[in-house]
Design a protein around this motif. Structure first.
Motif, PDB file in Angstrom:
ATOM      1  N   ILE A 100       4.312   0.812   2.025  1.00  0.00           N
ATOM      2  CA  ILE A 100       4.385  -0.228   3.053  1.00  0.00           C
ATOM      3  C   ILE A 100       4.049  -1.580   2.431  1.00  0.00           C
ATOM      4  CG2 ILE A 100       3.467  -1.034   5.260  1.00  0.00           C
ATOM      5  CD1 ILE A 100       2.725   1.894   5.851  1.00  0.00           C
ATOM      6  N   ALA A 101       4.939  -2.544   2.630  1.00  0.00           N
ATOM      7  CA  ALA A 101       4.712  -3.915   2.172  1.00  0.00           C
ATOM      8  C   ALA A 101       4.668  -4.818   3.400  1.00  0.00           C
ATOM      9  CB  ALA A 101       5.828  -4.359   1.229  1.00  0.00           C
TER      10      ALA A 101
ATOM     11  N   ARG B  26       8.691  -3.907  -7.353  1.00  0.00           N
ATOM     12  CA  ARG B  26       7.906  -2.773  -7.859  1.00  0.00           C
ATOM     13  C   ARG B  26       7.610  -1.769  -6.747  1.00  0.00           C
ATOM     14  NH1 ARG B  26       3.529  -4.516 -12.489  1.00  0.00           N
ATOM     15  NH2 ARG B  26       4.818  -6.087 -13.569  1.00  0.00           N
ATOM     16  N   ALA B  27       7.435  -2.264  -5.523  1.00  0.00           N
ATOM     17  CA  ALA B  27       7.196  -1.348  -4.401  1.00  0.00           C
ATOM     18  C   ALA B  27       8.380  -0.405  -4.217  1.00  0.00           C
ATOM     19  CB  ALA B  27       6.944  -2.150  -3.126  1.00  0.00           C
TER      20      ALA B  27
ATOM     21  N   HIS C 288       0.839  -1.197   0.000  1.00  0.00           N
ATOM     22  CA  HIS C 288       0.000   0.000   0.000  1.00  0.00           C
ATOM     23  C   HIS C 288       0.876   1.250   0.000  1.00  0.00           C
ATOM     24  CE1 HIS C 288      -3.295  -2.664   0.981  1.00  0.00           C
ATOM     25  NE2 HIS C 288      -4.147  -1.661   1.109  1.00  0.00           N
ATOM     26  N   GLU C 289       0.361   2.292  -0.598  1.00  0.00           N
ATOM     27  CA  GLU C 289       0.920   3.637  -0.444  1.00  0.00           C
ATOM     28  C   GLU C 289      -0.037   4.416   0.442  1.00  0.00           C
ATOM     29  OE1 GLU C 289       1.525   7.713  -3.071  1.00  0.00           O
ATOM     30  OE2 GLU C 289       1.700   5.768  -4.091  1.00  0.00           O
ATOM     31  N   GLY C 290       0.482   5.042   1.490  1.00  0.00           N
ATOM     32  CA  GLY C 290      -0.373   5.774   2.403  1.00  0.00           C
ATOM     33  C   GLY C 290       0.424   6.635   3.349  1.00  0.00           C
TER      34      GLY C 290
ATOM     35  N   VAL D  84      10.278   3.426   2.363  1.00  0.00           N
ATOM     36  CA  VAL D  84       9.650   2.110   2.285  1.00  0.00           C
ATOM     37  C   VAL D  84       9.749   1.430   3.642  1.00  0.00           C
ATOM     38  CG1 VAL D  84       9.741  -0.195   1.252  1.00  0.00           C
ATOM     39  CG2 VAL D  84      10.165   1.819  -0.170  1.00  0.00           C
ATOM     40  N   VAL D  85       8.648   0.806   4.059  1.00  0.00           N
ATOM     41  CA  VAL D  85       8.641  -0.036   5.256  1.00  0.00           C
ATOM     42  C   VAL D  85       8.193  -1.426   4.819  1.00  0.00           C
ATOM     43  CG1 VAL D  85       7.770  -0.382   7.590  1.00  0.00           C
ATOM     44  CG2 VAL D  85       7.993   1.952   6.683  1.00  0.00           C
TER      45      VAL D  85
END
Length: 283
Positions: free
Chosen positions: A124-125, A146-147, A113-115, A158-159
């Protein structure tokens, strides 16, 4: 029936009421697997599945964790259409994937998600051990790569929450290739001067622990998480020595300098919020 009183780990939960608070209408009580205490499921959900008696961290689904982290209505799901095929024609692989999709409601063992977390943007993955034990196949690797590429293009941190049994044996060398592919995407993100937080949860093992799970700018883990490459028995038989009881736990890794912090799940949102705020780019 008495069995209906007990919590089922693959329950679906009602809509989010507030960050980190969930309610279940499918069970009444849960037995902690660590201390054996009987807990009210509703109260357990409010504690993000952390036992009120011994602080044991029970399993939490990827969607529950994502809901607990993101600001309300801030999340946008990414790369949901990416799913695994059966390139090696491994027997019964497709049927097993389909069963996991039905059981979990997920297409694969990771969601992206992107948020925002307290207003700080991030990609966040979150890996989910309910789907093929969180194993990393071609689809998992592609979604993670891709994330990182998406975050690099948009200059976002990125988390990644890892929870995996390692590489997915049904995809053989294709699965192992994902270690390198994701690591390359991590390095491109790093070269752009962007933040990567690796957050290891129970369990993080095999090829996942040996690649992107261990190379964050900040490496965190959840209390009591199992983290390691090979299993205890394999290592003991190889070195002909008895390993410490806490070997391959998050606390053991912290003590030996392989983690920056061990974080209680109930504090993960606030902890990540502070880190993201401190590393936010000035617009």
């Amino acid at each position: 029936m008495l069995k209906d009183l007990f919590f089922k780990l693959n329950n679906k939960v009602n809509d989010k009421k507030e960050p980190g608070v969930f309610e279940s209408n499918e069970s009444i009580i849960t037995k902690c697997p660590n201390c054996k205490k009987i807990l009210y499921s509703k109260e357990l959900y409010k504690r993000l599945n952390v036992c009120s008696n011994c602080d044991h961290h029970l399993m939490i689904t990827s969607t529950e964790r994502m809901d607990a982290l993101l600001d309300e209505d801030s999340g946008t799901a990414l790369f949901e259409g990416i799913t695994s095929l059966n390139p090696l024609e491994f027997p019964n692989y497709e049927s097993k994937l389909e069963k996991d999709r039905e059981k979990t409601g997920l297409n694969e063992a990771v969601i992206v998600h992107e948020g925002t977390i307290d207003g700080s943007p991030a990609v966040i993955a979150i890996m989910d051990p309910r789907f093929r034990m969180g194993s990393m196949g071609s689809a998992v690797g592609e979604k993670l790569a891709r994330a990182f590429n998406h975050a690099t293009e948009k200059r976002m941190p990125v988390v990644v929450f890892t929870a995996s049994g390692g590489a997915r044996m049904q995809e053989g060398i294709i699965s192992l290739m994902q270690m390198a592919k994701v690591s390359v995407a991590v390095e491109k993100h790093n070269n752009a001067g962007l933040l990567y937080i690796a957050y290891m949860t129970n369990p993080t093992t095999g090829g996942v622990s040996a690649s992107f799970a261990s190379v964050g700018d900040i490496n965190l883990a959840e209390k009591g998480a199992l983290i390691g490459f090979a299993g205890r028995r394999v290592i003991e038989e190889t070195i002909k020595e008895k390993l410490p009881d806490d070997f391959q736990t998050a606390e053991f890794l912290l003590k030996h300098g392989q983690l920056d912090e061990v974080v209680d799940r109930r504090n993960m949102r606030d902890y990540l919020s502070r880190i993201l705020m401190m590393h936010s780019e000035v617009k």
